[in-house]
Motif scaffolding. Structure first.
Motif, short mmCIF file in Angstrom:
data_model
loop_
_atom_site.label_atom_id
_atom_site.label_comp_id
_atom_site.label_asym_id
_atom_site.label_seq_id
_atom_site.Cartn_x
_atom_site.Cartn_y
_atom_site.Cartn_z
N THR A 39 0.96 -0.86 -0.05
CA THR A 39 0.49 -0.47 0.04
C THR A 39 0.72 1.61 0.30
OG1 THR A 39 -0.69 0.60 2.24
CG2 THR A 39 -2.01 -1.40 1.42
N LEU A 40 0.41 2.82 -0.57
CA LEU A 40 1.28 3.53 -0.15
C LEU A 40 1.22 3.98 0.50
CD1 LEU A 40 2.37 5.76 -2.27
CD2 LEU A 40 -0.33 7.14 -1.92
N ALA A 41 0.75 4.08 2.10
CA ALA A 41 0.42 4.26 3.40
C ALA A 41 1.75 3.69 3.77
CB ALA A 41 -0.44 4.17 4.28
N ALA A 42 2.21 2.26 3.33
CA ALA A 42 3.21 1.54 3.68
C ALA A 42 4.37 2.23 3.92
CB ALA A 42 2.74 -0.46 4.15
N TRP A 43 4.55 2.24 2.21
CA TRP A 43 5.26 2.53 1.98
C TRP A 43 5.93 4.04 1.51
CZ3 TRP A 43 6.57 6.27 -2.27
CH2 TRP A 43 7.49 6.33 -2.73
N GLN A 44 4.76 4.93 2.29
CA GLN A 44 5.07 6.15 2.40
C GLN A 44 6.12 6.57 3.92
OE1 GLN A 44 1.98 8.50 1.83
NE2 GLN A 44 2.58 9.09 -0.17
N ALA A 45 5.58 5.24 4.94
CA ALA A 45 5.62 5.33 6.45
C ALA A 45 7.64 4.10 6.12
CB ALA A 45 5.07 4.58 7.21
N ARG A 46 8.01 3.41 5.49
CA ARG A 46 8.63 3.13 5.46
C ARG A 46 9.86 4.27 4.80
NH1 ARG A 46 12.17 1.11 0.76
NH2 ARG A 46 10.64 1.36 -0.36
N LYS A 47 9.42 5.21 4.12
CA LYS A 47 10.56 6.13 2.63
C LYS A 47 10.73 7.77 4.17
CE LYS A 47 11.37 6.77 -0.29
NZ LYS A 47 12.47 6.54 -1.76
N ARG A 48 9.86 7.35 5.32
CA ARG A 48 10.42 9.00 5.71
C ARG A 48 11.55 8.11 6.93
NH1 ARG A 48 5.62 8.88 7.76
NH2 ARG A 48 3.75 9.99 6.70
N PRO A 49 12.27 9.23 6.98
CA PRO A 49 13.27 9.48 7.33
C PRO A 49 12.38 9.38 9.55
CG PRO A 49 13.73 10.87 6.22
CD PRO A 49 12.40 10.22 5.96
N SER A 50 13.41 8.81 9.90
CA SER A 50 13.12 8.64 11.28
C SER A 50 12.87 10.00 11.73
CB SER A 50 13.92 7.80 11.96
OG SER A 50 15.58 8.06 11.95
#
Length: 81
Positions: A39-50
């Motif tokens: 899903t797009l939401a899961a991908w954006q959560a992974r791409k977001r730097p901590s």
């Protein structure tokens, strides 16, 4: 995979201006599939730097306000020589 995820991956491939965007896109989607991201939401959560892009609102100032005394502090000049 979700359509939004594929579109976002296409936009990322276009933003990087790679020579082979189809291969770059395939690698992005293969990596997502390998990590179980569909899903797009899961991908954006992974791409977001901590820690990056987070604004810190403090109740008390940190003490590093270098503009507070900008009018009164002496000006800095280059050293001669």
């Amino acid at each position: 995979m979700e359509d939004g995820l594929i579109i976002q991956a296409m936009e990322e491939a276009a933003a990087h201006q790679v020579k082979a965007p189809a291969a770059y896109l395939k690698k992005i989607l293969d990596r997502c599939q390998g990590e179980g991201i569909f899903t797009l939401a899961a991908w954006q959560a992974r791409k977001r730097p901590s820690g990056a892009d987070k604004r810190v609102d403090r109740a008390a100032p940190s003490g590093n306000d270098f503009l507070a005394d900008a009018l009164t502090r002496p000006r800095r000049h280059k050293r001669p020589g």
